[in-house]
Design a protein around this motif. Structure first.
Motif, PDB file in Angstrom:
ATOM      1  N   LEU A  76      10.931 -31.522-139.972  1.00  0.00           N
ATOM      2  CA  LEU A  76      11.452 -32.871-139.857  1.00  0.00           C
ATOM      3  C   LEU A  76      11.732 -33.289-141.408  1.00  0.00           C
ATOM      4  O   LEU A  76      10.627 -33.183-142.284  1.00  0.00           O
ATOM      5  CB  LEU A  76      10.582 -33.925-139.261  1.00  0.00           C
TER       6      LEU A  76
ATOM      7  N   VAL B 297      12.544 -36.462-143.747  1.00  0.00           N
ATOM      8  CA  VAL B 297      12.629 -37.898-143.680  1.00  0.00           C
ATOM      9  C   VAL B 297      13.315 -38.496-145.023  1.00  0.00           C
ATOM     10  O   VAL B 297      12.518 -38.276-145.926  1.00  0.00           O
ATOM     11  CB  VAL B 297      11.156 -38.646-143.607  1.00  0.00           C
TER      12      VAL B 297
ATOM     13  N   GLU C 243      17.593 -43.492-136.802  1.00  0.00           N
ATOM     14  CA  GLU C 243      18.232 -42.547-136.047  1.00  0.00           C
ATOM     15  C   GLU C 243      18.191 -41.096-136.584  1.00  0.00           C
ATOM     16  O   GLU C 243      17.648 -40.971-138.008  1.00  0.00           O
ATOM     17  CB  GLU C 243      19.856 -42.744-136.430  1.00  0.00           C
ATOM     18  N   THR C 244      18.480 -40.046-135.804  1.00  0.00           N
ATOM     19  CA  THR C 244      18.416 -38.716-136.480  1.00  0.00           C
ATOM     20  C   THR C 244      19.531 -37.915-136.484  1.00  0.00           C
ATOM     21  O   THR C 244      20.607 -38.113-135.527  1.00  0.00           O
ATOM     22  CB  THR C 244      17.268 -38.142-135.668  1.00  0.00           C
TER      23      THR C 244
ATOM     24  N   THR D 161      20.624 -33.569-136.451  1.00  0.00           N
ATOM     25  CA  THR D 161      20.277 -32.034-136.225  1.00  0.00           C
ATOM     26  C   THR D 161      21.070 -31.199-137.299  1.00  0.00           C
ATOM     27  O   THR D 161      22.087 -31.113-137.134  1.00  0.00           O
ATOM     28  CB  THR D 161      20.498 -31.498-134.856  1.00  0.00           C
TER      29      THR D 161
ATOM     30  N   GLU E 131      15.544 -31.284-138.413  1.00  0.00           N
ATOM     31  CA  GLU E 131      16.294 -32.474-137.782  1.00  0.00           C
ATOM     32  C   GLU E 131      16.045 -33.295-139.226  1.00  0.00           C
ATOM     33  O   GLU E 131      14.868 -33.472-139.723  1.00  0.00           O
ATOM     34  CB  GLU E 131      15.342 -33.017-136.510  1.00  0.00           C
ATOM     35  N   LEU E 132      16.838 -34.359-139.267  1.00  0.00           N
ATOM     36  CA  LEU E 132      16.653 -35.187-140.187  1.00  0.00           C
ATOM     37  C   LEU E 132      16.443 -36.654-139.573  1.00  0.00           C
ATOM     38  O   LEU E 132      17.018 -37.005-138.677  1.00  0.00           O
ATOM     39  CB  LEU E 132      18.194 -35.326-141.042  1.00  0.00           C
ATOM     40  N   LEU E 133      15.680 -37.478-140.155  1.00  0.00           N
ATOM     41  CA  LEU E 133      15.253 -38.793-139.621  1.00  0.00           C
ATOM     42  C   LEU E 133      15.438 -39.773-140.999  1.00  0.00           C
ATOM     43  O   LEU E 133      15.194 -39.600-141.930  1.00  0.00           O
ATOM     44  CB  LEU E 133      13.724 -38.967-139.012  1.00  0.00           C
TER      45      LEU E 133
ATOM     46  N   SER F 126      14.487 -43.226-141.736  1.00  0.00           N
ATOM     47  CA  SER F 126      13.186 -44.027-141.694  1.00  0.00           C
ATOM     48  C   SER F 126      13.592 -45.325-142.026  1.00  0.00           C
ATOM     49  O   SER F 126      12.925 -46.438-141.448  1.00  0.00           O
ATOM     50  CB  SER F 126      11.913 -43.572-142.591  1.00  0.00           C
TER      51      SER F 126
ATOM     52  N   HIS G  94       9.504 -46.405-137.534  1.00  0.00           N
ATOM     53  CA  HIS G  94      10.625 -45.348-137.239  1.00  0.00           C
ATOM     54  C   HIS G  94       9.835 -44.185-137.222  1.00  0.00           C
ATOM     55  O   HIS G  94      10.039 -43.355-136.281  1.00  0.00           O
ATOM     56  CB  HIS G  94      11.713 -45.570-137.817  1.00  0.00           C
TER      57      HIS G  94
ATOM     58  N   HIS H  22       9.068 -41.838-133.765  1.00  0.00           N
ATOM     59  CA  HIS H  22       9.464 -40.548-133.910  1.00  0.00           C
ATOM     60  C   HIS H  22       8.457 -39.452-133.482  1.00  0.00           C
ATOM     61  O   HIS H  22       8.919 -38.421-132.679  1.00  0.00           O
ATOM     62  CB  HIS H  22      10.464 -40.260-135.023  1.00  0.00           C
TER      63      HIS H  22
ATOM     64  N   ASN I  90       7.981 -36.205-130.600  1.00  0.00           N
ATOM     65  CA  ASN I  90       8.565 -34.929-131.142  1.00  0.00           C
ATOM     66  C   ASN I  90       7.544 -34.323-131.908  1.00  0.00           C
ATOM     67  O   ASN I  90       6.808 -34.884-132.368  1.00  0.00           O
ATOM     68  CB  ASN I  90       9.792 -35.328-131.962  1.00  0.00           C
TER      69      ASN I  90
END
Length: 223
Positions: free
Chosen positions: A4, A6, A27-28, A30, A36-38, A40, A50, A54, A58
């Protein structure tokens, strides 16, 4: 390995994917089958909400907080990519006339109450980004730009860099027992605010080159 990434803002994540441009806090996106990118959001409270939400939903093997930072240390040149080895909520506490009391000094939280170690958030070694200069960071609600405040910070805690989300990131990851590292690129020295002195382009370029190299290595191990 599930990773992940962030980032507080889409701008700081653009080097990973241009599709980050339209993302809002929470929002994220792929990036690939393993990453995966979040986004924050900016600041301690927003990013904590956030990221915490998340991580409840996950599971990952590694979390990487990316972004820019300001440096108190004039020996660390703008554009340098660093790893933050310890962080803290610096301005969480109270003023007692001219003295500053931390939340630990006030007795509201124990210095070694998990996940803190002597009042600090220390995620431990992940085995990645070992080539980076390791520094001590602080997290603040208001970016520092006053000489008196800078002196106070350095007198209380010999910090080298400052962010607005790093401690929230480490706190959430430690609570979830998720290996984590904060990778930042210095965009400016911490001084009286002057955006003309900031070197955002080189900081973001170096940050994304460093991250891309490590992600490529991680993906190659999973093949």
């Amino acid at each position: 390995m599930r990773v992940l990434i962030v980032s507080a803002t889409p701008l700081e994540a653009m080097g990973i994917t241009h599709d980050a441009a339209g993302l809002k806090a929470g929002e994220t996106f792929t990036v690939d089958e393993n990453t995966e990118l979040l986004i924050s959001g900016v600041g301690q409270a927003i990013s904590a909400f956030h990221l915490g939400r998340h991580l409840e939903r996950n599971k990952y093997d590694l979390a990487i907080n990316i972004g820019i930072c300001g440096s108190f240390n004039k020996d660390i040149k703008p554009g340098t990519v660093i790893g933050v080895e310890s962080d803290c909520f610096f301005d969480l506490g109270a003023e007692d006339d001219k003295e500053w009391l931390s939340i630990f000094q006030m007795g509201l939280l124990g210095y070694d109450q998990y996940p803190f170690i002597n009042g600090l958030l220390i995620p431990g070694e992940t085995g990645y980004f070992q080539q980076l200069l390791k520094v001590k960071g602080i997290t603040v609600n208001r970016a520092t730009g006053n000489e008196d405040t800078i002196k106070r910070i350095l007198d209380i805690y010999d910090a080298e860099v400052e962010t607005m989300e790093g401690a929230s990131f480490y706190y959430a990851c430690l609570q979830h027992q998720l290996p984590a590292i904060q990778v930042r690129a210095v965009s400016n020295y911490i001084e009286k605010r002057n955006r003309d002195n900031w070197q955002m382009e080189i900081a973001l370029t170096n940050l994304h080159e460093t991250l891309s190299k490590t992600l490529s290595e991680l993906n190659s191990r999973d093949v």
